[in-house]
Design an enzyme around this catalytic site. Structure first.
Site, PDB file in Angstrom:
ATOM      1  N   HIS A  33       4.070  -8.812  -3.658  1.00  0.00           N
ATOM      2  CA  HIS A  33       2.983  -9.774  -3.417  1.00  0.00           C
ATOM      3  C   HIS A  33       2.211 -10.016  -4.707  1.00  0.00           C
ATOM      4  O   HIS A  33       1.746  -9.079  -5.334  1.00  0.00           O
ATOM      5  CB  HIS A  33       2.033  -9.249  -2.327  1.00  0.00           C
TER       6      HIS A  33
ATOM      7  N   TYR B 210      -7.720 -11.025   4.080  1.00  0.00           N
ATOM      8  CA  TYR B 210      -8.902 -10.194   4.376  1.00  0.00           C
ATOM      9  C   TYR B 210      -9.994 -11.150   4.836  1.00  0.00           C
ATOM     10  O   TYR B 210     -10.423 -12.018   4.067  1.00  0.00           O
ATOM     11  CB  TYR B 210      -9.366  -9.456   3.125  1.00  0.00           C
TER      12      TYR B 210
ATOM     13  N   PRO C 158      -9.604   2.297   4.371  1.00  0.00           N
ATOM     14  CA  PRO C 158      -8.353   1.632   3.975  1.00  0.00           C
ATOM     15  C   PRO C 158      -8.532   0.207   3.444  1.00  0.00           C
ATOM     16  O   PRO C 158      -7.586  -0.418   3.010  1.00  0.00           O
ATOM     17  CB  PRO C 158      -7.517   1.633   5.248  1.00  0.00           C
TER      18      PRO C 158
ATOM     19  N   LYS D 102      -6.121   2.016  -0.864  1.00  0.00           N
ATOM     20  CA  LYS D 102      -6.096   3.002  -1.945  1.00  0.00           C
ATOM     21  C   LYS D 102      -5.644   4.393  -1.533  1.00  0.00           C
ATOM     22  O   LYS D 102      -5.229   5.184  -2.370  1.00  0.00           O
ATOM     23  CB  LYS D 102      -7.501   3.115  -2.556  1.00  0.00           C
TER      24      LYS D 102
ATOM     25  N   TYR E 141      -7.374  -3.775  -7.425  1.00  0.00           N
ATOM     26  CA  TYR E 141      -6.467  -3.850  -6.269  1.00  0.00           C
ATOM     27  C   TYR E 141      -5.035  -3.482  -6.671  1.00  0.00           C
ATOM     28  O   TYR E 141      -4.351  -2.740  -5.958  1.00  0.00           O
ATOM     29  CB  TYR E 141      -6.490  -5.261  -5.674  1.00  0.00           C
TER      30      TYR E 141
HETATM   31  P1  FAS Z   1      -1.188  13.168   4.915  1.00  0.00           P
HETATM   32  O1  FAS Z   1      -2.317  13.394   5.879  1.00  0.00           O
HETATM   33  O2  FAS Z   1      -0.367  11.937   5.031  1.00  0.00           O
HETATM   34  O3  FAS Z   1      -0.150  14.398   5.012  1.00  0.00           O
HETATM   35  C1  FAS Z   1      -0.625  15.730   5.139  1.00  0.00           C
HETATM   36  C2  FAS Z   1       0.461  16.528   5.845  1.00  0.00           C
HETATM   37  O4  FAS Z   1       0.040  17.895   5.907  1.00  0.00           O
HETATM   38  C3  FAS Z   1       0.683  16.067   7.278  1.00  0.00           C
HETATM   39  O5  FAS Z   1       2.048  15.836   7.511  1.00  0.00           O
HETATM   40  C4  FAS Z   1       0.146  17.224   8.131  1.00  0.00           C
HETATM   41  O6  FAS Z   1       0.858  17.402   9.321  1.00  0.00           O
HETATM   42  C5  FAS Z   1       0.335  18.400   7.197  1.00  0.00           C
HETATM   43  N1  FAS Z   1      -0.579  19.503   7.466  1.00  0.00           N
HETATM   44  C6  FAS Z   1      -1.867  19.453   7.848  1.00  0.00           C
HETATM   45  N2  FAS Z   1      -2.352  20.697   8.019  1.00  0.00           N
HETATM   46  C7  FAS Z   1      -1.329  21.562   7.736  1.00  0.00           C
HETATM   47  C8  FAS Z   1      -1.203  22.972   7.745  1.00  0.00           C
HETATM   48  N3  FAS Z   1      -2.230  23.748   8.070  1.00  0.00           N
HETATM   49  N4  FAS Z   1      -0.022  23.514   7.406  1.00  0.00           N
HETATM   50  C9  FAS Z   1       1.027  22.719   7.049  1.00  0.00           C
HETATM   51  N5  FAS Z   1       0.979  21.371   7.035  1.00  0.00           N
HETATM   52  C10 FAS Z   1      -0.198  20.806   7.379  1.00  0.00           C
HETATM   53  N6  FAS Z   1      -4.079   4.411   3.371  1.00  0.00           N
HETATM   54  C11 FAS Z   1      -3.850   3.174   2.892  1.00  0.00           C
HETATM   55  O7  FAS Z   1      -3.696   3.020   1.686  1.00  0.00           O
HETATM   56  N7  FAS Z   1      -3.809   2.089   3.752  1.00  0.00           N
HETATM   57  C12 FAS Z   1      -3.962   2.249   5.115  1.00  0.00           C
HETATM   58  O8  FAS Z   1      -3.929   1.275   5.860  1.00  0.00           O
HETATM   59  C13 FAS Z   1      -4.190   3.528   5.645  1.00  0.00           C
HETATM   60  N8  FAS Z   1      -4.333   3.717   7.005  1.00  0.00           N
HETATM   61  C14 FAS Z   1      -4.582   4.990   7.484  1.00  0.00           C
HETATM   62  C15 FAS Z   1      -4.747   5.247   8.861  1.00  0.00           C
HETATM   63  C16 FAS Z   1      -5.017   6.539   9.341  1.00  0.00           C
HETATM   64  C17 FAS Z   1      -5.205   6.776  10.822  1.00  0.00           C
HETATM   65  C18 FAS Z   1      -5.131   7.610   8.433  1.00  0.00           C
HETATM   66  C19 FAS Z   1      -5.452   9.012   8.910  1.00  0.00           C
HETATM   67  C20 FAS Z   1      -4.965   7.383   7.065  1.00  0.00           C
HETATM   68  C21 FAS Z   1      -4.675   6.067   6.588  1.00  0.00           C
HETATM   69  N9  FAS Z   1      -4.479   5.809   5.229  1.00  0.00           N
HETATM   70  C22 FAS Z   1      -4.245   4.577   4.725  1.00  0.00           C
HETATM   71  C23 FAS Z   1      -4.536   6.861   4.292  1.00  0.00           C
HETATM   72  C24 FAS Z   1      -3.198   7.581   4.341  1.00  0.00           C
HETATM   73  O9  FAS Z   1      -2.180   6.657   4.083  1.00  0.00           O
HETATM   74  C25 FAS Z   1      -3.295   8.701   3.357  1.00  0.00           C
HETATM   75  O10 FAS Z   1      -3.928   8.308   2.159  1.00  0.00           O
HETATM   76  C26 FAS Z   1      -1.955   9.311   3.050  1.00  0.00           C
HETATM   77  O11 FAS Z   1      -1.349   9.680   4.262  1.00  0.00           O
HETATM   78  C27 FAS Z   1      -2.208  10.494   2.130  1.00  0.00           C
HETATM   79  O12 FAS Z   1      -1.074  11.256   2.094  1.00  0.00           O
HETATM   80  P2  FAS Z   1      -1.179  12.856   2.053  1.00  0.00           P
HETATM   81  O13 FAS Z   1      -2.198  13.231   1.058  1.00  0.00           O
HETATM   82  O14 FAS Z   1       0.216  13.318   1.929  1.00  0.00           O
HETATM   83  O15 FAS Z   1      -1.815  13.284   3.448  1.00  0.00           O
HETATM   84  C1  PHB Z   2      -1.675  -2.121   5.977  1.00  0.00           C
HETATM   85  O1  PHB Z   2      -0.735  -2.932   5.906  1.00  0.00           O
HETATM   86  O2  PHB Z   2      -1.664  -1.170   6.782  1.00  0.00           O
HETATM   87  C2  PHB Z   2      -2.870  -2.303   5.080  1.00  0.00           C
HETATM   88  C3  PHB Z   2      -2.799  -3.225   4.048  1.00  0.00           C
HETATM   89  C4  PHB Z   2      -3.904  -3.387   3.213  1.00  0.00           C
HETATM   90  C5  PHB Z   2      -5.046  -2.648   3.438  1.00  0.00           C
HETATM   91  C6  PHB Z   2      -5.109  -1.724   4.490  1.00  0.00           C
HETATM   92  C7  PHB Z   2      -4.010  -1.556   5.317  1.00  0.00           C
HETATM   93  O3  PHB Z   2      -6.128  -2.838   2.636  1.00  0.00           O
END
Ligand code: FAS
Ligand code: PHB
Length: 392
Positions: free
Chosen positions: A72, A201, A293, A297, A385
């Site tokens: 994009h 957005y 989100p 980032k 961005y």
């Molecule tokens: P993660 O949380 O992905 O991974 C951590 C891992 O550790 C998990 O698999 C968990 O099961 C494991 N874990 C936890 N406790 C443990 C323990 N005690 N022992 C062993 N393992 C354990 N980011 C964006 O950029 N755009 C988005 O739209 C977006 N939407 C999101 C929506 C939600 C609901 C959430 C919660 C986050 C969102 N994020 C988004 C942010 C998300 O993408 C995170 O930044 C990303 O998953 C970060 O990756 P990790 O640091 O690997 O953490």
């Molecule tokens: C998504 O596609 O999940 C998404 C994209 C851009 C954002 C947040 C979420 O800023």
């Protein structure tokens, strides 16, 4: 058991760190408390910075991203019933983002770990970290009812915002900086063509909306919602009707609706834990920080931490120097806080804050008008961005 680096968590951060270290000949073991299927079932991020794509290439897992990811070159801001394009490529000297779901990135990393035959323990129960204050840390867990322990040189805490690593640290050792937002995001995934070729957005008096996608046939939409909203009060038809109200007329007409294949509500918060290193324990990704989100980032910051940590550990094992390990926390935090600021700013600009009244809404509209009318202001949004450069 013994290894060089024990990684707690098999989300994007833990898997990517394991892959980069494996390719450099550094031994790791990854411990994940959930099943692989559960990890893949989480619907999360969708936009990768160019630097994240380059890191996935360095890890040898970028092939499907380049084949299936959607490059994009711009995004659109919608307010006052009009869409305004931000030319990411033109404003940043050619840098872009790639739309590629976190689920797919995680799948690619899991496949690479399996192909490498590198150890990973799923459904590891009662994971605990020990001795990280000194040079001989270990990680313990229960596996199929049996107590296990692995000794290591370093522990990478990649266990997300509710993990055990950060929770194991004494509160007195942590600086925690947090901001909660008075609303959440109601997200919907559907097998329908995206409403527009680029992300939209939308700032609307009814609330924020985001039109994103996973492919040319799978769309991802979000609506700002109250924190006490319940999914059962949002049947698909209500979601689609509300989304149409928050978009410009052309997008509202073009919107293709269909049955949701996933719906969820996520609260928004900003949080940073300082420092990100404690003796032989290094925090990376959501284990150290969470961003709303809005600025896409979260996942990209996790990749940035992993880039610094992987390079520092490789330097340590290949040359014996601990210089980069000693600089890890401060280098990460300089980049983390810039992304936290950008995510906070975009959230403040695009969402509805009733408590700020008509004055607040008019100031937001004035900032949006200024933003799309000023090349300097648009360039500032664009360079954040697509991702700020790494310190090297
Ligand atoms: P993660 O949380 O992905 O991974 C951590 C891992 O550790 C998990 O698999 C968990 O099961 C494991 N874990 C936890 N406790 C443990 C323990 N005690 N022992 C062993 N393992 C354990 N980011 C964006 O950029 N755009 C988005 O739209 C977006 N939407 C999101 C929506 C939600 C609901 C959430 C919660 C986050 C969102 N994020 C988004 C942010 C998300 O993408 C995170 O930044 C990303 O998953 C970060 O990756 P990790 O640091 O690997 O953490
Ligand atoms: C998504 O596609 O999940 C998404 C994209 C851009 C954002 C947040 C979420 O800023």
């Amino acid at each position: 058991m013994r290894t060089q680096v024990a990684i707690v968590g098999a989300g994007p951060a833990g898997l990517l760190l394991g892959q980069l270290l494996h390719r450099a000949g550094v031994d790791t073991v990854i411990l994940e408390r959930r099943s692989a299927q559960h990890v893949l079932g989480r619907i999360r991020a969708g936009v990768l910075e160019q630097g994240t794509g380059e890191l996935l290439d360095e890890a040898g897992v970028g092939r499907r991203l380049h084949r299936e990811g959607l490059v994009h070159e711009g995004i659109e801001l919608c307010f006052g019933g009009v869409r305004h394009r931000i030319d990411l490529r033109g404003l940043t000297g050619g840098r872009c983002v790639t739309v590629y779901g976190q689920t797919e990135l995680t799948r690619d990393l899991m496949d690479a770990r399996r192909a490498a035959g590198a150890p990973i323990v799923y459904e590891a129960a009662d994971v605990g970290i020990h001795g990280y204050e000194g040079p001989r840390p270990s990680v313990r867990w229960v596996e199929q009812g049996r107590a296990r322990e692995i000794r290591c040189d370093y522990i990478a805490g990649c266990d997300g915002s509710h993990g055990v690593c950060r929770a194991s640290l004494p509160a007195s050792a942590l600086g925690v900086h947090e901001k909660l937002y008075p609303f959440g995001w109601l997200g919907l995934l559907s097998e329908t063509p995206p409403v527009s070729p680029e992300l939209i957005y939308a700032n609307h008096e009814r609330g924020f909306a985001l039109c994103s996608m996973r492919s040319h046939t799978r769309s991802r939409y979000y609506l700002q919602c109250a924190l006490d909203e319940r999914l059962q009060d949002w049947p698909d038809e209500r979601f689609w009707g509300e989304l149409r109200l928050r978009l410009d007329a052309e997008a509202a007409r073009a919107l293709v609706t269909g049955p949701s294949i996933e719906k969820s509500i996520a609260a928004l918060r900003s949080l940073v834990v300082e420092p990100m290193r404690f003796g032989s324990l290094f925090l990376a990704g959501d284990a150290a920080h969470t961003v709303p989100p809005t600025g896409a980032k979260g996942l990209n910051l996790a990749a940035g931490d992993v880039r610094y940590l992987a390079h520092a550990l490789i330097e340590r094992y290949h040359s014996g120097s601990e210089r980069a390990l000693d600089a890890y926390s401060e280098r990460c935090l300089r980049r983390v806080w810039k992304a936290v600021r950008f995510s906070w700013w975009m959230t403040g600009l695009l969402h509805r804050f009733p408590e700020t009244g008509s004055f607040g809404q008019r100031v937001r509209q004035a900032e949006l008008d200024y933003l799309v009318g000023s090349r300097a202001a648009s360039a500032a949004l664009a360079e954040n961005y697509v991702g700020l450069p790494y310190e090297d």
